[in-house]
Write an enzyme that holds these catalytic residues in place. Structure first.
Site, mmCIF file in Angstrom:
data_model
loop_
_atom_site.group_PDB
_atom_site.id
_atom_site.type_symbol
_atom_site.label_atom_id
_atom_site.label_comp_id
_atom_site.label_asym_id
_atom_site.label_seq_id
_atom_site.Cartn_x
_atom_site.Cartn_y
_atom_site.Cartn_z
ATOM 1 N N SER A 415 0.704 -1.289 -0.018
ATOM 2 C CA SER A 415 -0.104 -0.014 -0.069
ATOM 3 C C SER A 415 0.642 1.120 -0.019
ATOM 4 O O SER A 415 0.356 2.457 -0.554
ATOM 5 C CB SER A 415 -0.807 0.198 1.235
ATOM 6 O OG SER A 415 -1.849 -0.996 1.284
ATOM 7 N N HIS A 436 -1.619 -2.874 -6.589
ATOM 8 C CA HIS A 436 -2.225 -2.558 -5.433
ATOM 9 C C HIS A 436 -3.876 -2.480 -5.566
ATOM 10 O O HIS A 436 -4.522 -1.832 -5.699
ATOM 11 C CB HIS A 436 -1.952 -1.002 -5.129
ATOM 12 C CG HIS A 436 -2.590 -0.743 -3.717
ATOM 13 N ND1 HIS A 436 -3.040 0.842 -3.514
ATOM 14 C CD2 HIS A 436 -2.789 -1.280 -2.616
ATOM 15 C CE1 HIS A 436 -3.342 0.700 -2.265
ATOM 16 N NE2 HIS A 436 -3.423 -0.573 -1.634
ATOM 17 N N GLU A 448 -4.750 0.032 -8.430
ATOM 18 C CA GLU A 448 -3.454 0.843 -8.866
ATOM 19 C C GLU A 448 -2.119 0.045 -9.298
ATOM 20 O O GLU A 448 -1.849 -0.843 -8.552
ATOM 21 C CB GLU A 448 -2.944 1.521 -7.467
ATOM 22 C CG GLU A 448 -3.803 2.740 -7.261
ATOM 23 C CD GLU A 448 -3.193 3.793 -6.014
ATOM 24 O OE1 GLU A 448 -3.560 4.631 -5.859
ATOM 25 O OE2 GLU A 448 -2.660 2.887 -5.017
ATOM 26 N N ASN A 486 -3.535 6.594 -1.103
ATOM 27 C CA ASN A 486 -3.266 6.548 0.173
ATOM 28 C C ASN A 486 -2.369 7.813 0.646
ATOM 29 O O ASN A 486 -2.058 8.277 1.772
ATOM 30 C CB ASN A 486 -2.398 5.080 0.812
ATOM 31 C CG ASN A 486 -3.363 3.940 0.924
ATOM 32 O OD1 ASN A 486 -4.588 4.395 1.118
ATOM 33 N ND2 ASN A 486 -2.713 2.934 0.618
#
Length: 698
Positions: A415, A436, A448, A486
């Site tokens: 992440s 991801h 992602e 994130n």
């Protein structure tokens, strides 16, 4: 059998009339999805008029060539002035036809396509067909009678559900609802012709002439309230529901006039513009500049290292898409727990009716299990989903590198971590990529795809091809801490924590963000995800943190007390019987943090909370763009909408910043917090692109 050996054929455009005695076939052929373009509308109207004139024709079938029935409007006509004939006029002509008309539905009948089917006097569908009125997903309502005919056909309550949600129903459910009359066996076209022949000489059942039984006033009001609550600020679902309820009290003509008025009003609204942007962005995001010519590698055999929550979800996502999957763990005990977790997810899907037992067995059969990575030697792609620790992942990739054959792609589900450093642990950095997934991996659509400076173009192209097969929405980005989603999340969560020190409480911040349109606020989301994940990242970054940086330690104190969120029964909230409750312990910790900072707490209104969170999001998004982490603003918008539930009716943070301008966001922050107060600092740091008011979408 109908004799079609010597039919006469009229029409050279996208609509053909095959006039035979006694059943004619009107065929729409407008690839790829038979959209209701002006040419289709004109051809369909002309064909109905020709059928009326032809004495040899006693019944009609409307069918479509290619892979689908009419799947909606022609997107090329979006934003253009409407051209005659208008779809409501065409549909009214179909319903008014003096000869029975049968709709033969295959593929999907969506939007205008569903409205065409509703206007037919009977409907037969292929077993795999789907029907729906998804206009609310574009900020619209059906515009050609859908809100008026559907409740007359299937009842007001069922119509409220379909029209306000925009969901598509499969043929079996459509039959139960009464939306279709029959499901075809082997030959849809022939069975539709036979059905039409049966209707010759019988009274014609016109949908618009059927009565729509209304709901009691109290029940209707309660349902409307529920629909608006679920819409979280989106206007179209509530407007569509109101129109459906009108069908019980207004004649068809008046109801359609109200529907058309609402449709035109919403079509020019900001929300519809935002949702249309979201629609096109979802499709454009997979077309990444520079990778168009790269040929993806063939991938069928997948390895998943780690059978925890993420690994199990990833394995299910691949199995659902028809890949051969092997899941490995470090011990028999861990493997058995993962196998049970996967089986449980599938059992719940069967129990809820989302999956058949046969499909469950097929998908479970596609997943095999083993202990140790040496069992993955024959895989085409291996995805790791192990503990979020750089050295753990580097050691795993060194081990995989020694086992896997040349050409196998190594993917990490990290992440936050630097994928370049993970790739450096191998002899094949060009074949290392980030995939991801978002939790739960078998449900969330965002993926992602993270490329390092050395990731090969065909490896990125393979990631995009896999995403398509998984039915994920891919966003390609470069390496940075937290990638796109994130990284932005950490910044606006930081701003949310500043708000705590200054006077807000977790439930007040969450309520303000939910009023903005998020399904959950940041503190409730943290509890659901687990506070220990972000805590591990903060501890990893602590040695390099600027000592001058403002740092709020309330989350650290919660973790030190073993409060990791829902899974431990307490986090930012406490959980009793699964219910989220405000916790006085957290309130005390927050107030203590303010005292240690030397801040006088003050009431913070929802508008300030929203403005500051938005400023933090846009600020970080600008930095991501300026650093070249992604190529386009739409990449950020798609990540935020599909990974973090940014309200789609706002179009994503950068689209919205274009629409309302960035200066109002800054003005709100500075007005509410005061130029010299601690709350305005992050917003004042907007990079030059944002502060200058430059548009993101020319």
């Amino acid at each position: 059998m109908t004799d079609l050996s010597s039919p006469s054929q009229a029409g050279a455009g996208p609509v053909r009339l095959v006039a035979a005695s006694p059943v004619a076939v009107i065929e729409i052929d407008n690839p790829p999805v038979n959209a209701t373009s002006q040419a289709v509308r004109a051809g369909l109207l002309a064909a109905i008029h020709e059928v009326e004139r032809d004495a040899e024709v006693e019944a009609v079938v409307i069918a479509c060539a290619g892979r689908t029935f009419v799947a909606g409007a022609d997107i090329r006509e979006f934003g253009q002035p409407p051209r005659e004939p208008h779809l409501p006029d065409v549909i009214n002509a179909i319903e008014a036809c003096s000869k029975p008309v049968v709709g033969a539905v295959h593929g999907t009948a969506l939007g205008g396509g569903c409205e065409i089917a509703l206007a037919c006097h009977a409907r037969i569908a292929d077993a795999g067909a789907g029907l729906g009125l998804p206009e609310v997903k574009l900020g619209l309502v059906p515009g050609a009678g859908g809100t008026q005919r559907l409740p007359r056909l299937i009842g007001v309550e069922a119509a409220l559900d379909l029209v306000s949600s925009g969901r598509t129903v499969k043929a079996a459910e459509a039959l139960r609802l009464g939306l279709v009359d029959r499901i075809a066996g082997q030959d849809l076209r022939q069975e539709a012709i036979d059905f039409a022949r049966e209707l010759i000489g019988k009274p014609i059942r016109r949908t618009g002439a059927l009565p729509a039984n209304g709901m009691e006033a109290e029940a209707a009001a309660k349902k409307l309230l529920e629909i608006r609550r679920k819409a979280r600020g989106a206007e179209a679902p509530g407007k569509a529901a109101e129109l459906v309820l009108l069908a019980a009290s207004l004649p068809l003509k008046e109801g359609m006039a109200r529907e058309r008025e609402t449709f035109l009003e919403l079509r020019s609204s900001d929300q519809s513009a935002a949702l249309r942007h979201a629609f096109f962005a979802e499709r454009e995001v997979a077309r990444v500049p520079g990778f168009d010519s790269a040929e993806p590698r063939p991938v069928q055999r997948i390895g998943v290292v780690g059978a925890g929550t993420m690994g199990s979800g990833i394995a299910i996502a691949f199995a659902d898409a028809g890949f051969e999957v092997k899941v490995v763990e470090t011990s028999e005990q861990a493997l058995a727990a993962g196998q049970a977790r996967i089986a449980d997810i599938y059992e719940k899907q069967v129990a809820s009716g989302r999956l058949t037992a046969a499909a469950r067995d097929e998908r479970l059969g596609a997943i095999r299990y083993g202990v140790g990575v040496d069992t993955l030697a024959d895989r085409d792609l291996v995805v790791e989903a192990v503990f979020e620790d750089l050295e753990v992942k580097r050691a795993l990739f060194r081990e995989l590198d020694a086992i896997l054959r040349p050409g196998t792609i190594l993917a990490t589900n990290t992440s936050y971590l630097d994928i370049s450093l993970i790739a450096d642990a191998t002899s094949r950095p060009a074949e290392v990529v980030g995939l991801h997934f978002f939790s739960p991996a078998h449900v969330m659509k965002l993926l992602e795809i993270v490329r390092t400076d050395r990731t090969a173009a065909d490896v990125v192209a393979t990631g995009l091809a896999i995403a398509r097969r998984l039915r994920k929405i891919p966003v390609v980005c470069r390496v940075c801490d937290g990638f796109v989603g994130n990284r932005i999340l950490s910044r606006y969560r930081q701003q949310a924590e500043y708000l705590l020190e200054e006077g807000a409480l977790p439930h007040e911040v969450d309520a303000a963000l939910e009023a903005f349109g998020f399904p959950m606020g940041p503190f409730a989301v943290s509890d659901m995800a687990g506070l220990d994940i972000a805590w591990a990242r903060r501890k990893r970054l602590a040695p390099t943190r600027d000592p001058r940086e403002r740092y709020v330690d309330v989350a650290d104190r919660l973790c030190e007390a073993g409060r990791f969120g829902r899974k431990t029964g307490a986090g930012w909230y406490r959980y009793e019987g699964g219910r989220r409750e405000i916790d006085p312990v957290v309130t005390a910790l927050v107030e203590e943090a303010s005292q240690r900072r030397g801040l006088r707490r003050r009431p913070i209104p929802p508008e300030e909370i929203q403005a500051r969170i938005r400023a933090a999001i846009v600020n970080e998004a600008c930095k991501i763009l300026d650093e070249g982490i992604v190529e386009r603003p739409l990449d950020v918008d798609v990540v935020m909408m599909h990974g973090y539930a940014y309200p789609a009716w706002r179009g994503g943070p950068l689209f919205e910043a274009d629409r309302i301008g960035l200066q109002p966001i800054l003005d709100q922050v500075m007005e509410r917090a005061g130029k010299d107060g601690p709350g305005w600092e992050p917003a004042a740091g907007l990079v030059s692109r944002a502060a200058s008011g430059a548009r993101f979408y020319p």
